[in-house]
Enzyme design. Structure first.
Site: not given
Ligand code: AMP
Length: 282
Positions: A37, A61, A149-150
């Site tokens: 982050h 989500q 990463k996502d």
């Protein structure tokens, strides 16, 4: 650094900054911040005059049997980390603020959300695109930064921004890893010591696929089978592979045979009770 929890104050503050001619970069997060982050925030700091970080564990989500209730939180620690990298505003709305009584509008990217993580998490990406649209409208950014990463999430956000004409530049940031290779994730905190020690095997197997690809093994199914075998042979703990697939890096279509375009191998693994994802560009 300012902490803002109200929608109106956030929007007013963003409007005021824009009036002063400042550019705005947004880093959306669910908190429990780590170096991954912080890297997004540093990149945002380089890019814009005003850096806004949102911390919001977005209930819509998460699926009914997922980890919403136990998702790790540490607001005080998060604020200190944001301060350390020069964030200007931390936006921390409550669920009631984001989803007030009567809320009934969602944003759906229809196709590229159906496979990979979308197959096992049917409403996940709709939850992501809905909350990110709201955050865009509340923070009025010129730039928004998301982690590779996502990888699928990043593709879905790019699709949404193009399809809905959001005047925002999306910036993807490479995966930040622990020294042993494990992709940093707030969910790594769930791993008990033995599983934590075994988790880097996932990245090792992906890296091995990269090496085999460079040596000429260019059949996607064969590469995925190798990764699967390597993980099953090297992890003793309860470990279930949800998917290992190779997709076109640019349009996310799946490649099953010969790899002839820029391709990314993506994986989701349930290690004990923890779901981990990772990916590597071949
Ligand atoms: P999250 O708090 O998990 O929703 O993540 C917030 C943002 O940080 C998303 O854009 C993620 O892709 C990004 N992110 C999470 N982990 C990493 C990492 N290890 N490296 C780079 N970006 C990351």
């Amino acid at each position: 650094m300012q902490q803002i929890s109200s929608n109106l104050k956030m929007q007013d503050s963003a409007r005021e900054s824009r009036r002063r001619g400042q550019s705005i970069a947004l880093v959306p997060t669910m908190g429990f911040l780590h170096e991954g982050h912080l890297e997004l925030m540093r990149k945002a700091r380089e890019k814009a005059d005003l850096v806004v970080v949102s911390i919001f564990v977005n209930p819509i989500q998460f699926g009914p049997n997922e980890d919403l209730d136990r998702y790790p939180r540490d607001l005080e620690g998060d604020l200190a980390k944001c301060r350390s990298v020069g964030v200007d505003i931390v936006f921390t709305p409550t669920p009631e603020e984001v989803y007030p009584e009567g809320f009934q509008t969602v944003v759906t990217v229809t196709e590229i959300t159906k496979f990979l993580c979308g197959a096992s998490r049917p409403n996940h990406f709709q939850g992501v695109t809905t909350v990110v649209s709201k955050l865009f409208n509340l923070t009025l950014p010129d730039y928004a930064l998301f982690g590779e990463k996502d990888f699928q999430q990043l593709a879905v956000i790019r699709r949404m921004v193009a399809d809905l004409h959001f005047p925002i530049e999306i910036i993807g940031v490479p995966i930040v890893r622990e020294t042993d290779g494990l992709a940093m994730s707030s969910r790594n905190a769930y791993l008990p010591p033995k599983e934590r020690a075994e988790a880097p095997e996932i990245y090792k197997a992906l890296k091995n696929a990269g090496t085999l690809f460079r040596k000429g093994l260019d059949d996607a199914t064969e590469l995925c089978r190798t990764v699967s075998e390597q993980i099953n042979n090297s992890i003793e703990s309860d470990c279930e592979i949800e998917y290992i697939e190779i997709h076109d890096t640019n349009n996310l279509t799946q490649i099953k045979n010969k790899i002839s375009t820029p391709a990314t191998i993506l994986i989701a693994v349930h290690l004990g009770k923890t779901r981990l994802i990772d990916n590597l560009q071949l």
